[in-house]
Write a protein that holds these residues in place. Structure first.
Motif, PDB file in Angstrom:
ATOM      1  N   UNK A 105     -78.688  47.510 -39.627  1.00  0.00           N
ATOM      2  CA  UNK A 105     -77.673  46.048 -40.780  1.00  0.00           C
ATOM      3  C   UNK A 105     -78.283  46.146 -42.485  1.00  0.00           C
ATOM      4  N   UNK A 106     -78.929  46.836 -42.429  1.00  0.00           N
ATOM      5  CA  UNK A 106     -78.745  46.960 -43.978  1.00  0.00           C
ATOM      6  C   UNK A 106     -77.576  47.872 -44.515  1.00  0.00           C
ATOM      7  N   UNK A 107     -77.414  48.845 -43.599  1.00  0.00           N
ATOM      8  CA  UNK A 107     -75.935  49.132 -44.208  1.00  0.00           C
ATOM      9  C   UNK A 107     -75.233  49.167 -44.453  1.00  0.00           C
ATOM     10  N   UNK A 108     -74.853  47.951 -43.141  1.00  0.00           N
ATOM     11  CA  UNK A 108     -73.567  47.479 -42.971  1.00  0.00           C
ATOM     12  C   UNK A 108     -73.276  46.530 -44.092  1.00  0.00           C
ATOM     13  N   UNK A 109     -74.338  45.762 -44.619  1.00  0.00           N
ATOM     14  CA  UNK A 109     -74.404  44.260 -45.563  1.00  0.00           C
ATOM     15  C   UNK A 109     -74.209  45.575 -46.436  1.00  0.00           C
ATOM     16  N   UNK A 165     -81.905  48.344 -54.911  1.00  0.00           N
ATOM     17  CA  UNK A 165     -81.216  49.132 -55.328  1.00  0.00           C
ATOM     18  C   UNK A 165     -79.811  48.672 -54.973  1.00  0.00           C
ATOM     19  N   UNK A 166     -79.542  47.382 -54.012  1.00  0.00           N
ATOM     20  CA  UNK A 166     -77.634  46.692 -53.710  1.00  0.00           C
ATOM     21  C   UNK A 166     -77.880  45.550 -53.620  1.00  0.00           C
ATOM     22  N   UNK A 167     -79.180  45.007 -54.975  1.00  0.00           N
ATOM     23  CA  UNK A 167     -78.910  44.055 -55.068  1.00  0.00           C
ATOM     24  C   UNK A 167     -78.352  42.996 -53.920  1.00  0.00           C
ATOM     25  N   UNK A 168     -79.587  42.982 -52.599  1.00  0.00           N
ATOM     26  CA  UNK A 168     -78.981  42.659 -51.252  1.00  0.00           C
ATOM     27  C   UNK A 168     -80.498  41.535 -51.321  1.00  0.00           C
ATOM     28  N   UNK A 169     -81.009  40.337 -51.118  1.00  0.00           N
ATOM     29  CA  UNK A 169     -81.670  39.313 -51.535  1.00  0.00           C
ATOM     30  C   UNK A 169     -82.649  39.367 -50.405  1.00  0.00           C
ATOM     31  N   UNK A 170     -83.101  40.257 -49.857  1.00  0.00           N
ATOM     32  CA  UNK A 170     -84.300  40.674 -49.366  1.00  0.00           C
ATOM     33  C   UNK A 170     -86.017  40.492 -49.330  1.00  0.00           C
TER      34      UNK A 170
END
Length: 314
Positions: A105-109, A165-170
């Motif tokens: 999921x993280x990688x697809x995002x 690293x990839x600016x995903x709000x987790x």
């Protein structure tokens, strides 16, 4: 109105979350293979606001296509084999579900630059292991004792590091011992309180592993859902992990006593050896979550009272 993806959405916590999200006017897509969840858990939810896929989160191609096509506002990763004992018996198989599916999921995002408002990963207090220092703070020692705990902690770190690293709000949660309606007592993965309640209701013998003096931070489901909604809706709650609990500990013997008093029945108990990987004592420091405005509404007495009131209708 927002669009949510909830993996494990037909399960105990998942279905309660989906119900609240729909009540608040949102649309929810659920992915659940029903290995632990029950489709009946969704019966009370208006069907026009939910889309259900009976699929495994380890179907990476399906999951990636779903994420790309639906463009979710929020993603809640509850899907897991939520059993310490099962991870000991089947470590490789549970690893695929409990860690690799989340990384997909993280990688697809990341790969498709999907714009999501929040990705929430549900971890567990199991990551703290048997370190004797109490209460458990988010900064406490991590001592995973089982493949389940290792996978949960690793998935936390992936969520947080990918996020930065990839600016995903987790954001990540560490659930303690959640109980309430829709917890399946017939499941080998079920919480101990639902099993106690079922045994009292049916007259079956309850197998108690250990002496019953083990303590847990038993947390009523409504408080857990409040915490999840708070973390999803608070922009500054990102790239971090939060304990979700009450901040109080109760022994299993004490809970059994409360159940017996509330029902007027005596539990038939058979004692067994402590299980491998089981932890003696655990309760949370929830100061960090309270700093965002969280305040648990239920102590063990009021939570059990509501639980019994709701389950007696079943």
């Amino acid at each position: 109105m927002s669009k949510y993806l909830v993996t494990g959405g037909a399960g105990f916590i998942g279905s309660n979350l989906v119900e609240r999200l729909v009540e608040d006017g949102n649309d929810v897509v659920i992915v659940d293979d029903l290995s632990m969840g029950k489709i009946e858990n969704l019966d009370c939810i208006p069907k026009k606001h939910i889309t259900f896929y009976k699929r495994s989160i380890t179907d990476f191609g399906f999951m990636s296509r779903l994420l790309i096509t639906e463009k979710f506002d929020y993603i809640v990763l509850l899907g897991a084999v939520a059993s310490v004992a099962d991870s000991v018996d089947r470590p490789a198989e549970t690893h695929s579900i409990n860690q690799e599916a989340n990384i997909n999921v993280y990688e697809t995002i990341r790969k498709h630059a999907l714009r999501v408002k929040k990705v929430l990963f549900a971890s567990s207090a199991a990551v703290y292991g048997d370190d004797p220092v109490l209460p458990k703070k988010e900064t406490s020692n991590i001592v995973p004792l089982t493949p389940y705990a290792i996978d949960k902690f690793s998935s936390e770190r992936y969520a947080i590091v990918y996020g930065k690293l990839y600016d995903i709000p987790t954001v990540c949660t560490r659930f303690f011992n959640v109980y309430g309606p829709r917890q399946n007592p017939e499941s080998p993965y079920s919480g101990v309180l639902s099993i106690v309640q079922s045994c009292l209701k049916t007259g079956k013998t309850f197998k108690l592993f250990g002496d019953g003096e083990q303590t847990r931070d038993f947390t009523y489901i409504d408080d857990v859902i409040d915490a999840l909604l708070l973390l999803l809706s608070t922009p500054e709650a990102k790239w971090d992990v939060y304990n979700v609990a009450t901040g109080k500990r109760t022994s299993l013997n004490s809970v059994i006593d409360s159940f017996e008093k509330a029902t007027g029945k005596e539990l038939d108990i058979v004692y067994a050896e402590k299980r491998k990987g089981d932890i003696k004592d655990s309760f949370a420091d929830v100061t960090k979550l309270k700093g965002l405005g969280y305040m648990p509404k239920y102590d063990i007495e009021s939570g059990l009272k509501k639980y019994l009131e709701l389950t007696v209708r079943d």
